[in-house]
Design an enzyme around this catalytic site. Structure first.
Site, mmCIF file in Angstrom:
data_model
loop_
_atom_site.group_PDB
_atom_site.id
_atom_site.type_symbol
_atom_site.label_atom_id
_atom_site.label_comp_id
_atom_site.label_asym_id
_atom_site.label_seq_id
_atom_site.Cartn_x
_atom_site.Cartn_y
_atom_site.Cartn_z
ATOM 1 N N CYS A 192 0.961 -1.620 -0.002
ATOM 2 C CA CYS A 192 -0.281 -0.198 -0.197
ATOM 3 C C CYS A 192 0.854 1.126 -0.136
ATOM 4 O O CYS A 192 0.239 1.989 -0.380
ATOM 5 C CB CYS A 192 -0.795 0.411 1.046
ATOM 6 S SG CYS A 192 -1.808 -1.349 1.054
ATOM 7 N N HIS B 35 -3.429 7.039 3.942
ATOM 8 C CA HIS B 35 -4.041 5.378 2.895
ATOM 9 C C HIS B 35 -5.312 4.989 3.928
ATOM 10 O O HIS B 35 -5.689 5.049 5.071
ATOM 11 C CB HIS B 35 -3.247 4.436 3.504
ATOM 12 C CG HIS B 35 -3.795 3.196 2.960
ATOM 13 N ND1 HIS B 35 -3.515 3.068 1.545
ATOM 14 C CD2 HIS B 35 -3.431 2.184 3.885
ATOM 15 C CE1 HIS B 35 -4.558 1.510 1.553
ATOM 16 N NE2 HIS B 35 -3.392 1.307 2.665
ATOM 17 N N ASN C 233 -10.349 0.276 0.960
ATOM 18 C CA ASN C 233 -8.620 -0.215 0.869
ATOM 19 C C ASN C 233 -8.037 -0.477 -1.028
ATOM 20 O O ASN C 233 -8.222 -2.056 -1.055
ATOM 21 C CB ASN C 233 -8.001 -0.479 0.941
ATOM 22 C CG ASN C 233 -6.796 -1.167 1.910
ATOM 23 O OD1 ASN C 233 -6.118 -0.627 0.875
ATOM 24 N ND2 ASN C 233 -6.069 -1.796 2.372
HETATM 25 N N1 ACO Z 1 -18.571 -9.010 8.685
HETATM 26 C C1 ACO Z 1 -18.976 -10.018 10.407
HETATM 27 N N2 ACO Z 1 -18.021 -9.314 11.033
HETATM 28 C C2 ACO Z 1 -17.078 -10.112 10.922
HETATM 29 C C3 ACO Z 1 -16.446 -9.279 9.700
HETATM 30 C C4 ACO Z 1 -17.259 -9.611 8.822
HETATM 31 N N3 ACO Z 1 -17.001 -8.785 7.286
HETATM 32 N N4 ACO Z 1 -15.083 -9.876 9.651
HETATM 33 C C5 ACO Z 1 -15.034 -9.878 10.594
HETATM 34 N N5 ACO Z 1 -15.623 -9.977 11.785
HETATM 35 C C6 ACO Z 1 -15.821 -11.303 13.004
HETATM 36 C C7 ACO Z 1 -15.164 -11.963 13.318
HETATM 37 O O1 ACO Z 1 -14.326 -13.087 13.343
HETATM 38 C C8 ACO Z 1 -14.817 -11.478 14.436
HETATM 39 O O2 ACO Z 1 -15.655 -12.288 15.641
HETATM 40 P P1 ACO Z 1 -15.979 -12.981 17.121
HETATM 41 O O3 ACO Z 1 -15.657 -12.072 18.145
HETATM 42 O O4 ACO Z 1 -16.828 -13.465 16.808
HETATM 43 O O5 ACO Z 1 -14.146 -13.435 17.016
HETATM 44 C C9 ACO Z 1 -15.302 -9.849 15.070
HETATM 45 O O6 ACO Z 1 -16.435 -9.173 14.148
HETATM 46 C C10 ACO Z 1 -14.884 -9.049 15.689
HETATM 47 O O7 ACO Z 1 -13.516 -9.255 14.772
HETATM 48 P P2 ACO Z 1 -12.411 -8.443 14.889
HETATM 49 O O8 ACO Z 1 -11.094 -8.381 13.649
HETATM 50 O O9 ACO Z 1 -11.704 -8.138 16.500
HETATM 51 O O10 ACO Z 1 -12.904 -6.765 14.092
HETATM 52 P P3 ACO Z 1 -11.502 -5.652 14.398
HETATM 53 O O11 ACO Z 1 -13.217 -4.623 15.235
HETATM 54 O O12 ACO Z 1 -10.243 -5.525 15.307
HETATM 55 O O13 ACO Z 1 -11.874 -5.169 12.830
HETATM 56 C C11 ACO Z 1 -9.998 -5.276 10.865
HETATM 57 C C12 ACO Z 1 -11.243 -6.308 11.713
HETATM 58 C C13 ACO Z 1 -11.570 -4.402 9.920
HETATM 59 C C14 ACO Z 1 -9.681 -6.349 10.248
HETATM 60 C C15 ACO Z 1 -9.344 -4.043 11.494
HETATM 61 O O14 ACO Z 1 -8.523 -5.237 12.528
HETATM 62 C C16 ACO Z 1 -8.267 -3.335 10.554
HETATM 63 O O15 ACO Z 1 -9.163 -3.038 9.825
HETATM 64 N N6 ACO Z 1 -6.861 -4.190 11.013
HETATM 65 C C17 ACO Z 1 -5.937 -3.350 9.547
HETATM 66 C C18 ACO Z 1 -6.609 -3.844 8.632
HETATM 67 C C19 ACO Z 1 -5.423 -3.388 7.454
HETATM 68 O O16 ACO Z 1 -5.604 -1.835 7.668
HETATM 69 N N7 ACO Z 1 -5.147 -4.479 5.843
HETATM 70 C C20 ACO Z 1 -4.908 -3.244 5.070
HETATM 71 C C21 ACO Z 1 -3.330 -3.874 5.042
HETATM 72 S S1 ACO Z 1 -2.703 -3.463 3.835
HETATM 73 C C22 ACO Z 1 -2.822 -4.831 2.576
HETATM 74 O O17 ACO Z 1 -3.068 -5.548 2.804
HETATM 75 C C23 ACO Z 1 -1.598 -4.290 1.511
#
Ligand code: ACO
Length: 320
Positions: free
Chosen positions: A110, A244, A274
């Protein structure tokens, strides 16, 4: 002598996919995706090739800058996945715009565009290039696992471009890596070598969301402080922040300590998701086209991504 931004362009796939569309085949909801990320829609490739978008955005940026393909001295393209391993996406763009300049792709996930801008800075500073075309294009929909709700809802596809010309404009840049080969991972194809003894990993993007979240908040805060110090500025001196677009909560958390007026922080995550390297580029073009920036404004671009890479660049806007 470094560079200034002379022109920008961007192109998104025709098909927009809403959170409700995803909820048709995934155990997810508009409410979960919006509150956890800020994303409402994303654009997804269907009939288009990635290079079609890259070429369209490059042509728009050249037109915006009043530059023809033959005047370009270097083409660098930020992408994690070109349509072909070879030729590079940059070579496909070179062919389309009639350029024989050196052309190559850069994979810094990214942060790719910021890496390309710093390469352009080095070429401009050494006198090797007067006009650099930076392109970014990402087909995230072809990397993610569409049965994994924790990753596929986050990403979108798109392309963007900017023409950089030698002169005053870039004020400072800062790139760094905190090596981590597991937090975000996308294996490559192993091929069919009869000598290969490495088992093929599943070819989909996997991510430790929580780990990436923590890294992102710290890295973006650190990169902002560092790049401002290098430019002799304080975060309050910046007119526009272009972070980003991975998660609106990451953006809020990383900027919180600087007490920045939220109206200075530019977003398109709700409409685009993203788009990896392309996020900051499309953001720059969309707000440039809206007339948001004025000559002399200071823009800070900051990003983090797989690697784990991060970086920031400050530019002074020179276009009228
Ligand atoms: N819909 C519904 N529920 C979901 C979804 C979804 N799409 N995705 C995950 N969940 C659930 C999980 O299974 C979890 O359930 P559980 O508690 O029963 O296990 C619950 O939601 C909470 O999950 P968390 O991972 O704790 O959710 P969080 O609030 O941390 O958000 C997220 C997750 C959005 C992925 C966050 O951690 C994030 O943004 N991380 C950074 C990701 C990022 O920036 N990636 C880009 C990197 S750059 C690149 O890849 C090129």
């Amino acid at each position: 002598m470094s560079f200034y931004v002379a022109g920008t362009g961007s192109a998104l796939p025709e098909k927009a996919v809403t959170n409700d569309d995803l909820a048709q085949f995934l155990d997810t909801s508009d409410e979960w995706i919006v509150t956890r990320t800020g994303i409402r829609r994303r654009h997804i490739l269907t009939h288009e090739r990635l290079q079609d978008l890259a070429i369209a955005s490059a042509k728009t940026a050249l037109e915006d800058a009043g530059v023809c393909g033959a005047e370009v001295d270097l083409i660098v393209c930020a992408t994690m996945r070109a349509d072909t391993v070879t030729p590079s996406l940059a070579c496909a763009v070179a062919e389309a715009i009639g350029s024989t300049a050196p052309a190559f792709d850069v994979n810094a996930a990214c942060v790719g565009v910021l890496y390309c801008m710093e390469i352009a800075d080095a070429f401009a500073a050494s006198g090797k290039a007067k006009t650099v075309l930076v392109v970014s294009a990402e087909a995230m929909s072809k990397l993610v696992d569409w049965s994994d709700r924790s990753t596929c809802v986050l990403f979108g596809d798109g392309a963007g471009a900017m023409v950089l010309r030698a002169g005053e404009g870039r004020l400072a840049g800062e790139l760094s890596t905190r090596p981590d080969t597991h937090a975000i991972r996308m294996p490559n194809i192993e091929g069919n070598s009869p000598y290969n003894q490495i088992e093929q990993e599943r070819i989909v993007l996997s991510m430790d969301g929580g780990e990436v979240y923590k890294f992102a908040v710290n890295a973006m805060g650190h990169n902002i402080e560092e790049v401002c110090a290098r430019a002799g500025l304080s975060p309050a001196d910046i007119d526009w922040y272009l972070p980003h677009q991975a998660n609106v909560r990451i953006i809020d958390a990383s900027l919180k300590k600087f007490k920045i007026d939220k109206s200075k922080v530019l977003l398109n995550i709700d409409e685009c998701g993203n788009m990896s390297a392309t996020s900051v580029m499309v953001l720059l073009d969309q707000y440039a086209k809206k007339g948001t920036f004025h000559c002399g404004d200071k823009l800070l671009l900051v990003a983090f991504g797989g690697g784990l890479t991060s970086g920031a660049v400050i530019i002074e806007w020179k276009k009228k």
